[in-house]
Scaffold this active site. Structure first.
Site, PDB file in Angstrom:
ATOM      1  CB  SER A 117       6.031   5.585  -8.435  1.00  0.00           C
ATOM      2  OG  SER A 117       5.487   6.831  -8.735  1.00  0.00           O
ATOM      3  CE1 TYR A 141       5.851   6.389  -2.817  1.00  0.00           C
ATOM      4  CE2 TYR A 141       5.002   7.804  -4.673  1.00  0.00           C
ATOM      5  CZ  TYR A 141       5.152   6.035  -4.282  1.00  0.00           C
ATOM      6  OH  TYR A 141       4.626   5.196  -4.613  1.00  0.00           O
ATOM      7  CE  LYS A 145       8.017   3.053  -4.243  1.00  0.00           C
ATOM      8  NZ  LYS A 145       7.201   1.742  -4.027  1.00  0.00           N
TER       9      LYS A 145
HETATM   10  N1  LIG Z   1      -0.811   3.798  -5.359  1.00  0.00           N
HETATM   11  C1  LIG Z   1      -0.561   4.400  -6.273  1.00  0.00           C
HETATM   12  O1  LIG Z   1      -0.902   4.920  -7.434  1.00  0.00           O
HETATM   13  C2  LIG Z   1       0.841   3.796  -6.798  1.00  0.00           C
HETATM   14  C3  LIG Z   1       1.827   3.811  -8.241  1.00  0.00           C
HETATM   15  C4  LIG Z   1       2.890   3.495  -7.938  1.00  0.00           C
HETATM   16  C5  LIG Z   1       2.994   3.086  -7.289  1.00  0.00           C
HETATM   17  N2  LIG Z   1       2.380   2.135  -6.266  1.00  0.00           N
HETATM   18  C6  LIG Z   1       3.483   1.561  -5.840  1.00  0.00           C
HETATM   19  O2  LIG Z   1       2.864   0.675  -5.293  1.00  0.00           O
HETATM   20  C7  LIG Z   1       3.236  -0.191  -3.874  1.00  0.00           C
HETATM   21  C8  LIG Z   1       1.994  -0.608  -3.677  1.00  0.00           C
HETATM   22  O3  LIG Z   1       0.941   0.353  -3.136  1.00  0.00           O
HETATM   23  P1  LIG Z   1      -0.941   0.767  -2.970  1.00  0.00           P
HETATM   24  O4  LIG Z   1      -1.518   1.829  -3.670  1.00  0.00           O
HETATM   25  O5  LIG Z   1      -0.718  -0.974  -2.487  1.00  0.00           O
HETATM   26  O6  LIG Z   1      -0.272   0.759  -0.960  1.00  0.00           O
HETATM   27  P2  LIG Z   1      -0.714   0.556   0.142  1.00  0.00           P
HETATM   28  O7  LIG Z   1      -0.622   1.509   1.098  1.00  0.00           O
HETATM   29  O8  LIG Z   1      -1.968   0.126  -0.177  1.00  0.00           O
HETATM   30  O9  LIG Z   1      -0.316  -0.955   0.286  1.00  0.00           O
HETATM   31  C9  LIG Z   1       1.032  -1.028   0.375  1.00  0.00           C
HETATM   32  C10 LIG Z   1       1.328  -2.269   1.939  1.00  0.00           C
HETATM   33  O10 LIG Z   1       2.685  -2.394   2.546  1.00  0.00           O
HETATM   34  C11 LIG Z   1       2.734  -2.439   3.885  1.00  0.00           C
HETATM   35  N3  LIG Z   1       3.399  -2.355   4.010  1.00  0.00           N
HETATM   36  C12 LIG Z   1       3.991  -0.888   4.699  1.00  0.00           C
HETATM   37  N4  LIG Z   1       5.457  -1.252   4.788  1.00  0.00           N
HETATM   38  C13 LIG Z   1       5.954  -2.327   5.230  1.00  0.00           C
HETATM   39  C14 LIG Z   1       6.723  -2.957   6.157  1.00  0.00           C
HETATM   40  N5  LIG Z   1       7.765  -2.157   6.444  1.00  0.00           N
HETATM   41  N6  LIG Z   1       6.841  -4.263   6.018  1.00  0.00           N
HETATM   42  C15 LIG Z   1       5.677  -4.592   5.741  1.00  0.00           C
HETATM   43  N7  LIG Z   1       4.816  -4.316   4.563  1.00  0.00           N
HETATM   44  C16 LIG Z   1       5.163  -2.820   4.952  1.00  0.00           C
HETATM   45  C17 LIG Z   1       0.895  -1.934   4.594  1.00  0.00           C
HETATM   46  O11 LIG Z   1       0.479  -2.239   4.890  1.00  0.00           O
HETATM   47  C18 LIG Z   1       0.336  -2.014   3.237  1.00  0.00           C
HETATM   48  O12 LIG Z   1      -0.454  -3.010   3.125  1.00  0.00           O
HETATM   49  C19 LIG Z   1       4.171   0.562  -3.393  1.00  0.00           C
HETATM   50  O13 LIG Z   1       5.217   0.093  -3.045  1.00  0.00           O
HETATM   51  C20 LIG Z   1       4.004   1.799  -3.968  1.00  0.00           C
HETATM   52  O14 LIG Z   1       4.531   2.564  -3.919  1.00  0.00           O
HETATM   53  C21 LIG Z   1       1.746   2.891  -6.540  1.00  0.00           C
END
Ligand SMILES: NC(=O)c1ccc[n+]([C@@H]2O[C@H](COP(=O)([O-])OP(=O)(O)OC[C@H]3O[C@@H](n4cnc5c(N)ncnc54)[C@H](O)[C@@H]3O)[C@@H](O)[C@H]2O)c1
Length: 334
Positions: A117, A141, A145
């Site tokens: 991130s 959080y 990362k």
């Molecule tokens: N959305 C953003 O703005 C953003 C920005 C930077 C980085 N990210 C990273 O991108 C990735 C996806 O983000 P997102 O927005 O799609 O989030 P999201 O919450 O929609 O997706 C995360 C998924 O991981 C699953 N999950 C969580 N813990 C788990 C575990 N222990 N075992 C199996 N499944 C598990 C959840 O059920 C969910 O479907 C994450 O790693 C997040 O940190 C997101």
């Protein structure tokens, strides 16, 4: 290619699965459905379970011995919750990732693309950050990362594991097929808030923080269309070995953004233009922990990954609005 996508039921994961399919690849999803909805994995190879469940991983690999790469997106992602419940974040995002990586190496599947991130970066004077810019993760959080990045770096030096770490900026929008997008019932993200205010479902859109040292005083972000972000994963999977060969290292970090900073007021104006209606606004104090923001220097992604964003901010806003119209058909709620 066949790609394991942990967190493939989530927002970015489900759109990435659609992008992999559009490029002729096969995603295999591992997700606990902690937050992602079951509807987003329909029609895909899907294993419901935890990333730290080694026996489940062995089953996935025995069913799919031809997996080429893992995209590790599964995580808890709610910043205020990470402040209130740090144990859950360090356990799930850090300790469980470590189990996943160790098992993948044991199973002879060492290629990992990791979702990191832009929130790791320390504030930069001109807001532009390269992969070498100083880091100062501001929340539990973001620190999870950072820790996983360090784990991947160390494992890649000591074991067969290889890692391409993508630092995402701010994703917006949906996949072009409108199969998935933001699924939270009460969206806290900026487009959800703008839509609610524009439709009169809330009194006004709150511009939180107007005294930042930006060109108009409001916070600045690098909004990247989630389809472009998903395409970056396709490129990372397809060119995995080439990328690491080019940087001559067993792991590397790449910024994934547009290279353009957009302030909250600029986003508001773009939204009003695309939506065709004015949005009532109020100015408010910054929320605790609100960062001024940053935008990506994307030279390395362009050179090493051969990727750059293709969609405009207006495209991303239109895509988010189209998904907002359609999502009740997929999820059963507006
Ligand atoms: N959305 C953003 O703005 C953003 C920005 C930077 C980085 N990210 C990273 O991108 C990735 C996806 O983000 P997102 O927005 O799609 O989030 P999201 O919450 O929609 O997706 C995360 C998924 O991981 C699953 N999950 C969580 N813990 C788990 C575990 N222990 N075992 C199996 N499944 C598990 C959840 O059920 C969910 O479907 C994450 O790693 C997040 O940190 C997101």
């Amino acid at each position: 290619m066949k790609v394991l996508v942990t967190g493939g039921a989530g927002y970015i994961g489900s759109v990435t699965c659609a992008a992999l399919e559009a490029a002729g690849h096969t995603p295999v999803v591992l997700d606990s459905l902690l937050s992602g909805p079951r509807e987003f994995v329909e029609g895909r190879a899907f294993y419901e379970g935890d990333i730290a469940d080694r026996s489940l991983l062995r089953r996935v690999l025995s069913d799919h011995p031809d997996l080429d790469c893992t995209i590790h997106m599964a995580a808890r992602i709610v910043v205020p919750e990470s402040v209130a419940e740090p144990y859950l974040y360090y356990r799930d995002n850090v300790a469980k990732s470590l189990e996943l990586f160790d098992e993948l190496v044991a199973l002879g599947k060492p290629r990992v693309v990791f979702s990191s991130s832009a929130s790791l970066y320390a504030p930069a004077e001109d807001f532009e950050v390269t992969e070498e810019s100083p880091l100062d993760p501001p929340s539990p959080y973001a620190r999870t990362k950072h820790m996983v990045e360090q784990i991947l770096t160390d494992l890649s030096r000591a074991t067969e594991l290889r890692a391409v770490i993508l630092r995402y900026f701010n994703p917006l929008g949906s996949d072009p097929g409108l199969g998935s997008g933001v699924y939270q019932r009460e969206p806290s993200h900026v487009i959800g808030q703008l839509t609610l205010a524009a439709m009169g479902l809330k009194d006004a859109f709150a511009i939180t923080g107007t005294q930042h040292p930006t060109r108009d005083g409001t916070g600045l972000r690098d909004y990247v269309h989630v389809w472009d972000l998903a395409r970056a994963h396709v490129a990372a999977v397809e060119r995995f070995d080439t990328v690491l060969h080019r940087v001559a290292a067993p792991s590397t970090v790449l910024n994934i953004g547009t290279g353009r900073g957009v302030t909250v007021r600029e986003l508001l104006h773009a939204f009003e233009t695309v939506f065709g209606r004015e949005v009532p606004t109020v100015e408010a104090q910054p929320r605790p922990g609100d960062a001024v923001g940053a935008f990506a220097n994307v030279d390395k992604a362009r050179e090493v990954l051969g990727w750059e964003a293709e969609h405009t901010l207006d495209d991303a806003i239109a895509s988010a609005l189209a998904w907002a119209e359609r999502r009740h058909e997929v999820l059963g709620y507006r």
